[in-house]
Write a protein that holds these residues in place. Structure first.
Motif, short mmCIF file in Angstrom:
data_model
loop_
_atom_site.label_atom_id
_atom_site.label_comp_id
_atom_site.label_asym_id
_atom_site.label_seq_id
_atom_site.Cartn_x
_atom_site.Cartn_y
_atom_site.Cartn_z
N VAL A 1 0.85 -1.19 0.00
CA VAL A 1 0.00 0.00 0.00
C VAL A 1 0.89 1.25 0.00
O VAL A 1 1.68 1.46 0.91
CB VAL A 1 -1.01 0.02 1.18
CG1 VAL A 1 -2.11 -1.00 0.95
CG2 VAL A 1 -0.36 -0.19 2.53
N GLY B 1 -0.40 4.46 -1.18
CA GLY B 1 -1.27 5.57 -1.60
C GLY B 1 -1.25 6.75 -0.65
O GLY B 1 -1.87 7.78 -0.91
N GLY B 2 -0.52 6.61 0.48
CA GLY B 2 -0.53 7.67 1.50
C GLY B 2 0.24 8.90 1.05
O GLY B 2 0.93 8.89 0.02
N GLN B 3 0.14 9.96 1.83
CA GLN B 3 0.76 11.23 1.43
C GLN B 3 2.12 11.46 2.08
O GLN B 3 2.84 12.37 1.70
CB GLN B 3 -0.20 12.38 1.73
CG GLN B 3 -1.43 12.29 0.85
CD GLN B 3 -2.49 13.33 1.20
OE1 GLN B 3 -3.10 13.26 2.26
NE2 GLN B 3 -2.67 14.29 0.34
N GLY B 4 2.46 10.61 3.06
CA GLY B 4 3.79 10.69 3.68
C GLY B 4 4.13 12.07 4.21
O GLY B 4 5.28 12.51 4.09
N THR B 5 3.17 12.74 4.83
CA THR B 5 3.41 14.13 5.23
C THR B 5 4.50 14.26 6.29
O THR B 5 5.27 15.21 6.28
CB THR B 5 2.12 14.77 5.78
OG1 THR B 5 1.46 13.81 6.60
CG2 THR B 5 1.19 15.19 4.67
N ARG B 6 4.60 13.25 7.20
CA ARG B 6 5.59 13.38 8.27
C ARG B 6 7.02 13.34 7.73
O ARG B 6 7.90 14.02 8.23
CB ARG B 6 5.40 12.25 9.30
CG ARG B 6 4.27 12.50 10.26
CD ARG B 6 3.98 11.27 11.08
NE ARG B 6 3.33 10.24 10.30
CZ ARG B 6 3.10 9.00 10.73
NH1 ARG B 6 3.51 8.65 11.94
NH2 ARG B 6 2.47 8.13 9.98
N GLN C 1 -6.17 4.07 -5.67
CA GLN C 1 -7.20 4.06 -4.64
C GLN C 1 -8.08 5.31 -4.76
O GLN C 1 -7.71 6.28 -5.40
CB GLN C 1 -6.60 3.96 -3.24
CG GLN C 1 -6.11 5.26 -2.65
CD GLN C 1 -5.64 5.10 -1.20
OE1 GLN C 1 -4.47 5.25 -0.93
NE2 GLN C 1 -6.54 4.81 -0.28
N PRO D 1 -6.65 10.63 -0.02
CA PRO D 1 -6.87 9.18 -0.17
C PRO D 1 -7.72 8.66 0.99
O PRO D 1 -7.66 9.20 2.11
CB PRO D 1 -5.45 8.60 -0.11
CG PRO D 1 -4.53 9.74 -0.35
CD PRO D 1 -5.23 10.98 0.08
N GLY E 1 -7.57 6.27 3.04
CA GLY E 1 -6.94 5.49 4.11
C GLY E 1 -6.45 4.13 3.63
O GLY E 1 -6.84 3.68 2.55
N GLN F 1 3.31 -2.29 4.09
CA GLN F 1 3.32 -0.84 3.89
C GLN F 1 4.58 -0.40 3.16
O GLN F 1 5.65 -0.99 3.34
CB GLN F 1 3.26 -0.13 5.24
CG GLN F 1 2.01 -0.49 6.00
CD GLN F 1 1.77 0.43 7.19
OE1 GLN F 1 2.71 0.95 7.78
NE2 GLN F 1 0.53 0.61 7.55
N VAL F 2 4.45 0.67 2.42
CA VAL F 2 5.54 1.12 1.56
C VAL F 2 6.75 1.62 2.36
O VAL F 2 7.86 1.70 1.83
CB VAL F 2 5.05 2.23 0.60
CG1 VAL F 2 4.81 3.54 1.33
CG2 VAL F 2 6.01 2.43 -0.55
N LYS G 1 9.09 6.83 8.83
CA LYS G 1 7.89 7.66 9.00
C LYS G 1 8.25 9.14 9.11
O LYS G 1 7.57 9.98 8.55
CB LYS G 1 7.15 7.27 10.29
CG LYS G 1 6.60 5.86 10.34
CD LYS G 1 5.24 5.77 9.67
CE LYS G 1 4.65 4.39 9.84
NZ LYS G 1 3.61 4.11 8.84
P1 UTP Z 1 0.60 6.16 7.29
O1 UTP Z 1 -0.51 6.05 8.23
O2 UTP Z 1 1.97 6.09 7.85
O3 UTP Z 1 0.40 7.49 6.44
O4 UTP Z 1 0.42 5.06 6.18
P2 UTP Z 1 1.32 8.14 5.34
O5 UTP Z 1 0.38 8.87 4.43
O6 UTP Z 1 2.26 7.20 4.67
O7 UTP Z 1 2.20 9.15 6.15
P3 UTP Z 1 1.80 10.44 7.01
O8 UTP Z 1 0.92 9.97 8.12
O9 UTP Z 1 1.11 11.41 6.09
O10 UTP Z 1 3.13 10.93 7.48
C1 UTP Z 1 0.76 3.72 6.39
C2 UTP Z 1 0.75 3.04 5.04
O11 UTP Z 1 -0.54 3.08 4.45
C3 UTP Z 1 -0.47 3.66 3.16
C4 UTP Z 1 0.79 4.49 3.17
O12 UTP Z 1 1.25 4.72 1.85
C5 UTP Z 1 1.71 3.63 4.01
O13 UTP Z 1 2.24 2.58 3.25
N1 UTP Z 1 -1.68 4.46 2.93
C6 UTP Z 1 -2.08 5.36 3.85
C7 UTP Z 1 -2.36 4.29 1.75
O14 UTP Z 1 -1.98 3.46 0.90
N2 UTP Z 1 -3.48 5.05 1.53
C8 UTP Z 1 -3.92 5.95 2.43
O15 UTP Z 1 -4.94 6.61 2.17
C9 UTP Z 1 -3.22 6.12 3.62
#
Ligand code: UTP
Length: 483
Positions: free
Chosen positions: A111, A113-118, A193, A217, A219, A248-249, A405
């Motif tokens: 997965v 798709g997250g934004q990796g903001t931290r 997603q 996204p 979640g 997780q990525v 993270k």
């Molecule tokens: P995190 O909860 O760590 O969020 O995602 P994030 O977006 O990577 O980082 P922050 O919180 O903004 O810093 C855990 C995993 O879930 C994936 C992320 O890519 C990561 O592999 N994920 C999270 C998704 O695929 N989609 C989402 O909508 C949210």
């Protein structure tokens, strides 16, 4: 988009109480109108308004609290062989798992798709350079592990990668530019997603530009509906894939293809299996595997009181010891069942209060300092109580978990690169090689073991012993396939 559709969409937003989304309509040029309409069309207004009614207007916070924690118990788990687990049972599970892998029944699912903001990295997190010496990207690390496992088990392991509309193009480009890291092109499947719109504290959809809606996204739990709604599940069926290894990525230490884990999952006829690692310290910020009313659940640390998190049993061990590290195996048909669609079980949404850039009354973009809006997300572990025979096995942190993270400190690129180095040193030491390490197991030199050479410690042992010309372990060395 023809005129009738365009009018219908605007009417639908008006009826749903979100007419403001089109308040700049008359100022927009045709391109901007098209953009806004395309974004608007992708929004499920019934879903948004239901979430607003449940989570915003009633002011209820997501998660468990008060008597909702009643009857909570630590979830049982299968102990690791190094921690008193039954060695023969683990060996048997590994054999079962290996047969399934060889038969092509297992696929990998990352997965991303997250934004990796931290982390604050400009680009998809999977493209982040993570290895200690050659700075391979997270995606390359996973690709090498999958490629090596395919070779080792004489099969083709298919890899599904979840992106979001926000990072899809850049992710696809990274794979193209790197020629899919040597994986067969047709074995890599990118799936996008869904995005869900963010709302303000009154439940109104937020605009980030005159022609654009704030969308995020849905979640990591959204990964299940993305699989179910795309052709991925059908594709898996055609390929004969039955078991999906979810990771997780941001975690390059993950053992993506782990025969014993897969074997336990299959032997127990589980629809969703998980790895737990013992918490490093009582207040570690992880979810806890628990049972409640006969179901397995994950309870976030933030939903537990400090005294619960610190509670110990008569032997002095933590009562709630099982940390959830987002490593799962899914049964394919279970995903089809919980991934959405009419009349099917769906994962709940949670609410998160966030700072969301918005257009003010004068039409200027504002970047608030305090949370001004609400984002909705599904969590993958909410599938656990829906699963038949959910099982949990114990893993060792050093073997499976070191996420990237934050930009510094805990779970950062530095801590992760050091954990990768420690794992290479452990593999070498287990294979009988002398290598100088400090008290934390960190080698005093910088080097790398490529995952194209060995995907895990057991694999390394075999590969290393088969080398006729073993290299000296010196600073700057890269042990790779064909060495
Ligand atoms: P995190 O909860 O760590 O969020 O995602 P994030 O977006 O990577 O980082 P922050 O919180 O903004 O810093 C855990 C995993 O879930 C994936 C992320 O890519 C990561 O592999 N994920 C999270 C998704 O695929 N989609 C989402 O909508 C949210």
């Amino acid at each position: 988009m023809d005129l009738a559709t365009d009018k219908n969409i605007r009417e639908a937003f008006k009826r749903a109480g979100h007419a403001h989304v089109f308040r700049y309509w008359d100022e927009l040029n045709p391109q901007s109108k098209f953009r806004l309409l395309s974004e608007a069309q992708a929004i499920d207004l019934d879903e948004i308004n239901k979430l607003v009614a449940e989570h915003v207007l009633t002011d209820s916070l997501s998660g468990l609290s008060g008597d909702k924690l009643d009857g909570l118990e630590p979830a049982p788990y299968i102990q690791h062989p190094s921690k008193g687990g039954d060695v023969l049972r683990w060996e048997k599970a590994a054999k079962t798992g290996e047969l399934a892998i060889r038969a092509g029944k297992v696929a990998a699912f990352c997965v991303a798709g997250g934004q990796g903001t931290r982390l604050g990295f400009n680009g998809p997190k999977g493209t982040f350079p993570v290895t200690p010496l050659t700075k391979k990207s997270l995606f390359q690390v996973f690709a090498e592990k999958i490629k090596r496992s395919s070779e080792r088990y004489e099969t083709v392991i298919h890899w599904f990668v979840l992106t979001s509309e926000i990072n899809h193009a850049a992710t696809a480009e990274h794979f193209e530019l790197n020629n899919y890291f040597g994986l067969p092109r047709e074995s890599v499947h990118l799936i996008v997603q869904g995005l869900i719109s963010a709302v303000d504290q009154k439940g109104k959809i937020i605009l980030t530009a005159k022609d654009s809606i704030a969308r995020t996204p849905d979640g990591h739990g959204g990964s299940l509906r993305a699989l179910a709604r795309s052709s991925a599940i059908e594709k898996m069926k055609t390929l004969g894939v039955e078991c999906i290894s979810y990771f997780q990525v941001d975690n390059p230490l993950i053992r993506i293809i782990d025969p014993a884990f897969i074997g336990f999952h299959l032997e127990e006829d589980s629809e969703l299996s998980s790895k737990m690692i013992p918490k490093a310290y009582p207040l570690e910020k992880v979810g806890h595997f628990c049972t409640q009313g006969g179901k397995t659940v994950v309870v976030e640390y933030s939903d537990m009181s400090e005294s619960m998190q610190k509670a110990t049993n008569s032997a002095g061990d933590l009562h709630y010891i099982s940390g959830s590290v987002a490593i799962h195996l899914f049964d394919r048909d279970f995903i089809a069942r919980v991934g959405g669609g009419e009349g099917q079980a769906k994962l709940p949404f949670h609410r998160a209060n966030k700072r969301i850039p918005f257009l003010d009354a004068a039409g200027n973009l504002q970047n608030p300092d305090e949370p001004n809006g609400v984002k909705f997300e599904m969590f993958v572990f909410d599938a656990l109580p829906l699963a038949r025979n959910a099982i949990i096995i114990e893993s060792l942190r050093a073997d499976d978990f070191s996420p990237v993270k934050n930009s510094t400190g805990v779970d950062s690129p530095k801590s992760c690169a050091e954990d990768l180095l420690r794992s290479y040193a452990r593999w070498l030491i287990a294979a009988g090689v002398n290598i100088e390490v400090d008290s934390s197991g960190l080698p005093v030199i910088n080097f790398e073991i490529s995952y194209s050479f060995a995907a895990d410690q057991e694999d390394f042992f075999k590969q290393w012993n088969a080398l006729s010309n073993k290299p000296d372990i010196v600073d700057g060395l890269v042990i790779e396939s064909g060495i």
